[in-house]
Motif scaffolding. Structure first.
Motif, short mmCIF file in Angstrom:
data_model
loop_
_atom_site.label_atom_id
_atom_site.label_comp_id
_atom_site.label_asym_id
_atom_site.label_seq_id
_atom_site.Cartn_x
_atom_site.Cartn_y
_atom_site.Cartn_z
N ASP A 87 0.85 -1.19 0.00
CA ASP A 87 0.00 0.00 0.00
C ASP A 87 0.88 1.24 0.00
N ARG A 88 0.63 2.18 -0.92
CA ARG A 88 1.52 3.34 -1.09
C ARG A 88 1.67 4.16 0.19
N MET A 89 2.90 4.28 0.61
CA MET A 89 3.29 5.06 1.79
C MET A 89 2.32 4.88 2.95
N ASN A 90 2.07 3.62 3.26
CA ASN A 90 1.27 3.29 4.43
C ASN A 90 1.82 1.98 4.99
N ILE A 91 1.71 1.80 6.27
CA ILE A 91 2.30 0.61 6.89
C ILE A 91 1.46 0.23 8.10
N LYS A 92 1.24 -1.06 8.28
CA LYS A 92 0.45 -1.51 9.42
C LYS A 92 1.23 -1.37 10.73
N PRO A 154 7.15 19.66 18.71
CA PRO A 154 6.00 20.03 19.55
C PRO A 154 5.03 21.00 18.89
N ASP A 155 5.45 21.61 17.79
CA ASP A 155 4.59 22.60 17.13
C ASP A 155 3.72 22.00 16.04
N SER A 156 3.82 20.68 15.81
CA SER A 156 3.00 20.10 14.75
C SER A 156 2.45 18.76 15.18
N ALA A 157 1.60 18.18 14.34
CA ALA A 157 0.91 16.94 14.69
C ALA A 157 1.68 15.70 14.27
N THR A 158 2.81 15.88 13.64
CA THR A 158 3.60 14.73 13.20
C THR A 158 5.05 14.94 13.57
N GLY A 202 -1.19 12.68 -0.33
CA GLY A 202 -1.16 13.23 1.01
C GLY A 202 -0.80 12.18 2.05
N MET A 203 -0.37 12.64 3.22
CA MET A 203 -0.01 11.72 4.29
C MET A 203 -1.27 11.20 4.99
N ARG A 204 -1.37 9.90 5.16
CA ARG A 204 -2.52 9.31 5.84
C ARG A 204 -2.36 9.44 7.35
N VAL A 205 -3.50 9.51 8.01
CA VAL A 205 -3.49 9.58 9.47
C VAL A 205 -2.78 8.36 10.06
N SER A 206 -3.08 7.18 9.53
CA SER A 206 -2.49 5.95 10.08
C SER A 206 -0.97 5.95 9.93
N PHE A 207 -0.47 6.52 8.82
CA PHE A 207 0.97 6.59 8.61
C PHE A 207 1.60 7.57 9.60
N GLY A 208 0.93 8.70 9.80
CA GLY A 208 1.42 9.66 10.78
C GLY A 208 1.50 9.06 12.17
N GLY A 213 4.79 6.88 16.68
CA GLY A 213 5.20 5.76 17.53
C GLY A 213 6.68 5.45 17.40
N ALA A 214 7.21 5.56 16.18
CA ALA A 214 8.63 5.31 15.97
C ALA A 214 9.48 6.34 16.69
N ALA A 215 9.06 7.61 16.62
CA ALA A 215 9.81 8.67 17.31
C ALA A 215 9.81 8.45 18.81
N ALA A 216 8.69 8.05 19.36
CA ALA A 216 8.61 7.78 20.80
C ALA A 216 9.51 6.61 21.18
N ARG A 217 9.56 5.61 20.32
CA ARG A 217 10.41 4.45 20.60
C ARG A 217 11.89 4.83 20.56
N ILE A 218 12.25 5.68 19.60
CA ILE A 218 13.64 6.13 19.51
C ILE A 218 14.05 6.87 20.78
N GLU A 219 13.16 7.72 21.27
CA GLU A 219 13.47 8.48 22.48
C GLU A 219 13.75 7.55 23.66
#
Length: 303
Positions: A87-92, A154-158, A202-208, A213-219
């Motif tokens: 699926d284009r630029m989307n991942i489960k 912190p200034d954006s949703a992604t 456009g970027m899908r909500v599920s992809f965002g 989640g990946a950013a939180a895991r990296i932290e």
């Protein structure tokens, strides 16, 4: 295996995978691969992880430079990207990117079991690279991160910085890579927009959500990072927050770490102004070659 007489699987562009270099991942999806193999016996393996919405062909120049130093460079288009299935630029689950990267790395390590392995990752590919190395910290001689997606802005949703008018996931559906993000990506806007292998929707909500989640895991992983890494980031990056790179450099306990900031540099530093792109190429090649085993470095050239 396809059934006898069945039509061959084809890439999203309609090319049979029998005509393309590829691997098949654990979900049975075909991933298009590229290899830059040196004429001489390779001194190391370098896996390249590309960013969101693009494909591994955008790393040919970096790969060619490394190839000229007798390094074997390899990459694939992530699931849902470029010439790979999915699926284009989307991942489960973001973990699929990491799993597939480790699979490809294992294939190459089996062919060259005695060579050190490096990773080069950009943007989302930087996040993939970090988490891949964290899963097997003893397997990698070093990781190069170009404007990696490390920390939430912190200034954006992604995890990406996006234009100030995007305040919610619902608005992300209207955010087009071809009209907005490519402008901030690099100086090569036209080349990005006209590349049919790039994703222009456009970027899908599920992809965002997966990126968050990946950013939180990296932290969570940063306090345990012990492997060598090089961070390259432009302070005019509008997509991945430079504060993430600074935080990683400051808080990772690795004894071999470096952060280089490019004044006025955009997100895709390797496709920035010629002098910036050239500096990035030199930083990457020098950093990797300085970390090759001493016995490798002492081999006579051209013999």
């Amino acid at each position: 295996m396809p059934e006898p007489g069945a039509a061959p699987r084809r890439s999203p562009q309609g090319v049979p995978y029998t005509d393309l270099q590829h691997i098949v991942n654990a979900d049975g999806l075909h991933l298009f691969c590229r290899y830059w193999e040196p004429a001489d016996p390779p001194r190391a393996l370098v896996f390249v992880a590309h960013g969101a919405g693009e494909h591994c062909g955008w790393y040919a120049e970096i790969a060619q430079r490394l190839k000229e130093l007798s390094l074997l460079v390899f990459a694939h288009d992530h699931v849902g990207h470029g010439q790979s299935e999915g699926d284009r630029m989307n991942i489960k689950d973001f973990q699929v990117y990491i799993r597939d990267s480790l699979q490809h790395i294992d294939v190459m390590k089996a062919r060259h079991p005695d060579l050190p392995v490096f990773i080069v990752g950009h943007s989302m590919g930087g996040a993939i690279s970090i988490l891949t190395a964290c899963e097997r910290p003893g397997d990698f001689a070093g990781v190069v991160l170009i404007a990696p997606m490390v920390q939430m802005n912190p200034d954006s949703a992604t995890p990406f910085k996006v234009p100030h008018y995007v305040h919610s996931f619902s608005q992300l559906r209207q955010l087009s890579y071809s009209t907005d993000i490519s402008f901030f990506l690099s100086r090569q806007v036209e080349a990005y927009d006209t590349d049919e292998l790039n994703f222009h929707g456009g970027m899908r909500v599920s992809f965002g959500m997966q990126l968050m989640g990946a950013a939180a895991r990296i932290e969570r992983e940063i306090p345990s990072i012990s492997w060598p890494f090089l961070l390259l980031h432009g302070d005019a990056d509008k997509l991945c927050d430079i504060r993430g790179s600074r935080m990683m450099h400051e808080n990772a306990p690795s004894s071999d770490k470096k952060l280089k900031v490019y004044d006025g540099g955009y997100h895709a530093l390797h496709h920035d102004l010629p002098e910036v792109a050239e500096s990035v190429l030199k930083e990457v090649t020098t950093w990797i070659t300085e970390r090759l085993p001493a016995t490798t470095l002492q081999e006579p050239q051209g013999s």
